[in-house]
Design a protein around this motif. Sequence first.
Motif, PDB file in Angstrom:
ATOM      1  N   LYS A 294      45.616  16.549  40.932  1.00  0.00           N
ATOM      2  CA  LYS A 294      46.868  17.257  40.668  1.00  0.00           C
ATOM      3  C   LYS A 294      46.847  18.646  41.292  1.00  0.00           C
ATOM      4  O   LYS A 294      47.820  19.076  41.930  1.00  0.00           O
ATOM      5  CB  LYS A 294      47.081  17.364  39.157  1.00  0.00           C
ATOM      6  N   LYS A 295      45.723  19.335  41.172  1.00  0.00           N
ATOM      7  CA  LYS A 295      45.595  20.685  41.723  1.00  0.00           C
ATOM      8  C   LYS A 295      45.581  20.660  43.245  1.00  0.00           C
ATOM      9  O   LYS A 295      46.299  21.423  43.901  1.00  0.00           O
ATOM     10  CB  LYS A 295      44.319  21.335  41.183  1.00  0.00           C
ATOM     11  N   ARG A 296      44.780  19.781  43.821  1.00  0.00           N
ATOM     12  CA  ARG A 296      44.620  19.761  45.279  1.00  0.00           C
ATOM     13  C   ARG A 296      45.889  19.321  46.000  1.00  0.00           C
ATOM     14  O   ARG A 296      46.163  19.771  47.111  1.00  0.00           O
ATOM     15  CB  ARG A 296      43.464  18.831  45.672  1.00  0.00           C
ATOM     16  N   MET A 297      46.665  18.429  45.366  1.00  0.00           N
ATOM     17  CA  MET A 297      47.870  17.912  46.004  1.00  0.00           C
ATOM     18  C   MET A 297      49.123  18.665  45.575  1.00  0.00           C
ATOM     19  O   MET A 297      50.231  18.325  46.005  1.00  0.00           O
ATOM     20  CB  MET A 297      48.033  16.418  45.694  1.00  0.00           C
ATOM     21  N   GLY A 298      48.967  19.691  44.751  1.00  0.00           N
ATOM     22  CA  GLY A 298      50.122  20.484  44.344  1.00  0.00           C
ATOM     23  C   GLY A 298      51.161  19.678  43.597  1.00  0.00           C
ATOM     24  O   GLY A 298      52.366  19.916  43.738  1.00  0.00           O
ATOM     25  N   ALA A 299      50.709  18.719  42.790  1.00  0.00           N
ATOM     26  CA  ALA A 299      51.627  17.865  42.041  1.00  0.00           C
ATOM     27  C   ALA A 299      51.918  18.475  40.678  1.00  0.00           C
ATOM     28  O   ALA A 299      51.018  18.977  40.007  1.00  0.00           O
ATOM     29  CB  ALA A 299      51.021  16.470  41.869  1.00  0.00           C
ATOM     30  N   GLU A 300      53.175  18.419  40.285  1.00  0.00           N
ATOM     31  CA  GLU A 300      53.541  18.901  38.954  1.00  0.00           C
ATOM     32  C   GLU A 300      53.195  17.879  37.880  1.00  0.00           C
ATOM     33  O   GLU A 300      52.943  18.231  36.726  1.00  0.00           O
ATOM     34  CB  GLU A 300      55.034  19.224  38.901  1.00  0.00           C
ATOM     35  N   VAL A 301      53.194  16.606  38.268  1.00  0.00           N
ATOM     36  CA  VAL A 301      52.933  15.513  37.323  1.00  0.00           C
ATOM     37  C   VAL A 301      52.109  14.446  38.033  1.00  0.00           C
ATOM     38  O   VAL A 301      52.313  14.186  39.220  1.00  0.00           O
ATOM     39  CB  VAL A 301      54.264  14.881  36.831  1.00  0.00           C
ATOM     40  N   VAL A 302      51.180  13.845  37.299  1.00  0.00           N
ATOM     41  CA  VAL A 302      50.492  12.644  37.782  1.00  0.00           C
ATOM     42  C   VAL A 302      50.748  11.538  36.767  1.00  0.00           C
ATOM     43  O   VAL A 302      50.272  11.591  35.630  1.00  0.00           O
ATOM     44  CB  VAL A 302      48.973  12.863  37.946  1.00  0.00           C
ATOM     45  N   ARG A 303      51.530  10.562  37.167  1.00  0.00           N
ATOM     46  CA  ARG A 303      51.745   9.379  36.328  1.00  0.00           C
ATOM     47  C   ARG A 303      50.608   8.415  36.594  1.00  0.00           C
ATOM     48  O   ARG A 303      50.335   8.068  37.744  1.00  0.00           O
ATOM     49  CB  ARG A 303      53.093   8.729  36.668  1.00  0.00           C
ATOM     50  N   HIS A 304      49.929   7.967  35.524  1.00  0.00           N
ATOM     51  CA  HIS A 304      48.751   7.137  35.768  1.00  0.00           C
ATOM     52  C   HIS A 304      48.599   6.069  34.702  1.00  0.00           C
ATOM     53  O   HIS A 304      49.166   6.155  33.602  1.00  0.00           O
ATOM     54  CB  HIS A 304      47.490   8.001  35.847  1.00  0.00           C
ATOM     55  N   THR A 305      47.812   5.057  35.032  1.00  0.00           N
ATOM     56  CA  THR A 305      47.477   4.013  34.077  1.00  0.00           C
ATOM     57  C   THR A 305      46.315   4.473  33.202  1.00  0.00           C
ATOM     58  O   THR A 305      45.776   5.570  33.378  1.00  0.00           O
ATOM     59  CB  THR A 305      47.097   2.720  34.816  1.00  0.00           C
ATOM     60  N   GLN A 306      45.921   3.607  32.288  1.00  0.00           N
ATOM     61  CA  GLN A 306      44.824   3.920  31.372  1.00  0.00           C
ATOM     62  C   GLN A 306      43.555   4.235  32.152  1.00  0.00           C
ATOM     63  O   GLN A 306      43.261   3.599  33.169  1.00  0.00           O
ATOM     64  CB  GLN A 306      44.576   2.737  30.439  1.00  0.00           C
ATOM     65  N   LEU A 307      42.808   5.241  31.692  1.00  0.00           N
ATOM     66  CA  LEU A 307      41.553   5.598  32.339  1.00  0.00           C
ATOM     67  C   LEU A 307      40.521   4.493  32.149  1.00  0.00           C
ATOM     68  O   LEU A 307      40.570   3.737  31.169  1.00  0.00           O
ATOM     69  CB  LEU A 307      41.026   6.925  31.782  1.00  0.00           C
ATOM     70  N   LEU A 308      39.589   4.413  33.076  1.00  0.00           N
ATOM     71  CA  LEU A 308      38.542   3.392  33.020  1.00  0.00           C
ATOM     72  C   LEU A 308      37.384   3.876  32.161  1.00  0.00           C
ATOM     73  O   LEU A 308      37.214   5.075  31.918  1.00  0.00           O
ATOM     74  CB  LEU A 308      38.052   3.079  34.434  1.00  0.00           C
ATOM     75  N   ASP A 309      36.553   2.941  31.728  1.00  0.00           N
ATOM     76  CA  ASP A 309      35.371   3.311  30.939  1.00  0.00           C
ATOM     77  C   ASP A 309      34.150   3.543  31.832  1.00  0.00           C
ATOM     78  O   ASP A 309      33.013   3.314  31.432  1.00  0.00           O
ATOM     79  CB  ASP A 309      35.076   2.225  29.900  1.00  0.00           C
ATOM     80  N   ARG A 310      34.435   3.976  33.054  1.00  0.00           N
ATOM     81  CA  ARG A 310      33.365   4.293  34.003  1.00  0.00           C
ATOM     82  C   ARG A 310      33.808   5.463  34.858  1.00  0.00           C
ATOM     83  O   ARG A 310      34.987   5.819  34.893  1.00  0.00           O
ATOM     84  CB  ARG A 310      33.058   3.093  34.900  1.00  0.00           C
ATOM     85  N   LYS A 311      32.867   6.071  35.551  1.00  0.00           N
ATOM     86  CA  LYS A 311      33.225   7.135  36.481  1.00  0.00           C
ATOM     87  C   LYS A 311      33.876   6.534  37.718  1.00  0.00           C
ATOM     88  O   LYS A 311      33.720   5.343  38.012  1.00  0.00           O
ATOM     89  CB  LYS A 311      31.990   7.942  36.859  1.00  0.00           C
ATOM     90  N   VAL A 312      34.600   7.365  38.447  1.00  0.00           N
ATOM     91  CA  VAL A 312      35.294   6.891  39.646  1.00  0.00           C
ATOM     92  C   VAL A 312      34.692   7.546  40.879  1.00  0.00           C
ATOM     93  O   VAL A 312      34.267   8.690  40.842  1.00  0.00           O
ATOM     94  CB  VAL A 312      36.811   7.185  39.573  1.00  0.00           C
ATOM     95  N   GLN A 313      34.644   6.782  41.967  1.00  0.00           N
ATOM     96  CA  GLN A 313      34.147   7.328  43.237  1.00  0.00           C
ATOM     97  C   GLN A 313      34.867   6.734  44.443  1.00  0.00           C
ATOM     98  O   GLN A 313      35.153   7.435  45.405  1.00  0.00           O
ATOM     99  CB  GLN A 313      32.639   7.113  43.373  1.00  0.00           C
ATOM    100  N   LYS A 314      35.185   5.451  44.388  1.00  0.00           N
ATOM    101  CA  LYS A 314      35.846   4.794  45.515  1.00  0.00           C
ATOM    102  C   LYS A 314      37.355   4.952  45.346  1.00  0.00           C
ATOM    103  O   LYS A 314      37.934   4.460  44.370  1.00  0.00           O
ATOM    104  CB  LYS A 314      35.458   3.317  45.572  1.00  0.00           C
ATOM    105  N   ILE A 315      37.990   5.649  46.297  1.00  0.00           N
ATOM    106  CA  ILE A 315      39.389   6.045  46.152  1.00  0.00           C
ATOM    107  C   ILE A 315      40.216   5.502  47.318  1.00  0.00           C
ATOM    108  O   ILE A 315      39.844   5.670  48.482  1.00  0.00           O
ATOM    109  CB  ILE A 315      39.540   7.579  46.108  1.00  0.00           C
TER     110      ILE A 315
END
Length: 366
Positions: free
Chosen positions: A262-283
């Motif tokens: 959100k900060k890097r892309m200058g977005a006012e809102v991030v609409r997202h699905t439920q968070l995963l029960d693991r860390k994220v790395q592959k984007i």
Amino acid sequence: MAVTIGDVAQCLESFAPLRYQESYDNAGLLVGDRNQPVNGVLICLDSTEAVLEEAIRHGCNLIIAHHPIVFSGLKRFTGASYIERVVMGAIRNNIAIYAAHTNLDNVQDGVNARIAARIGLLDTRILSPKKGLLRKLVTFVPHAQADHVREAMFQAGAGHIGEYDNCSFNVEGTGTFRGGAGTNPAVGKPGENHREPETRIELIFPAYRESAILKALFSAHPYEEVAYDIYSLENHYNEVGSGLIGRLPEPMDGRNFLLDLKKRMGAEVVRHTQLLDRKVQKIAVCGGSGSFLLNDARRQGADVLVTADFKYHQFFDAEGDIIIADIGHYESEQFTGELFRDLILKNFTTFAVRLTEVRTNPVYYL
């Protein structure tokens, strides 16, 4: 000599060929004369009336936009819509409008590369490579001239496979021919059967380079009549396609990734699905409307798909396997102007290049 609108268009199209745009798109020069000298360039996402007024105010006679102002056919110009008013105003003020849209989305260093760089992705590659964009050329050359002809075709854009260039396959054999009475053969004599030791050369090339490569072949080849075949290939072209996928330097907590996104892309809102029960790395990322890439991102094991324009029911399709992060259409593409600017400044220095100061995002958040 003055730089023309055609020169700038050629520069943009050498980076993002028009052949790479989607069938529904309308990229290229939409308004204006290719032979007109460029006085100044104004870069934007959308060619709105406010952008046109800005171009007039600053003396820019070329607007370069990401989104085409004319997307479907216009049957009349009465000023009834902002599209008609912009086109009429551009013509009236002798201002050209150029758009690089899905062709810029589909090149590896295009729109999605800007997103990937902004959020720090490494080892990026095309998420969904396209088919049907490659050709194979086969030709037959006397042994003595094979290196010369091969090199000419390399210089014209043939023989690139991924990070490798000067790629070809060569087989030695014997060619036969007999020239007619009016011929002047490079080897042999008219009216006599001739056998010539030849090299069969095979090279792959992007389809849009066909004319240049054939011109190089005919110019370098010693024969009056050049024998060659061109085949259409169904191979994936890994340098052209939709979206990118890469990895973060280190795994991140999903919530922290979204806050950083959100900060890097200058977005006012991030609409997202439920968070995963693991860390994220592959984007996976896709500028603009990227819901059509969700299955590709899931198949390739992406933890997050960063894009825009997901509809309510489409969020269910994540099925707990991946985080959909919808940052907004404008927000995902807002740094495309920097791509245009950098490309033009790298190639031209005789006119001013400005990024629009007009906020063309039609979406507001309360």
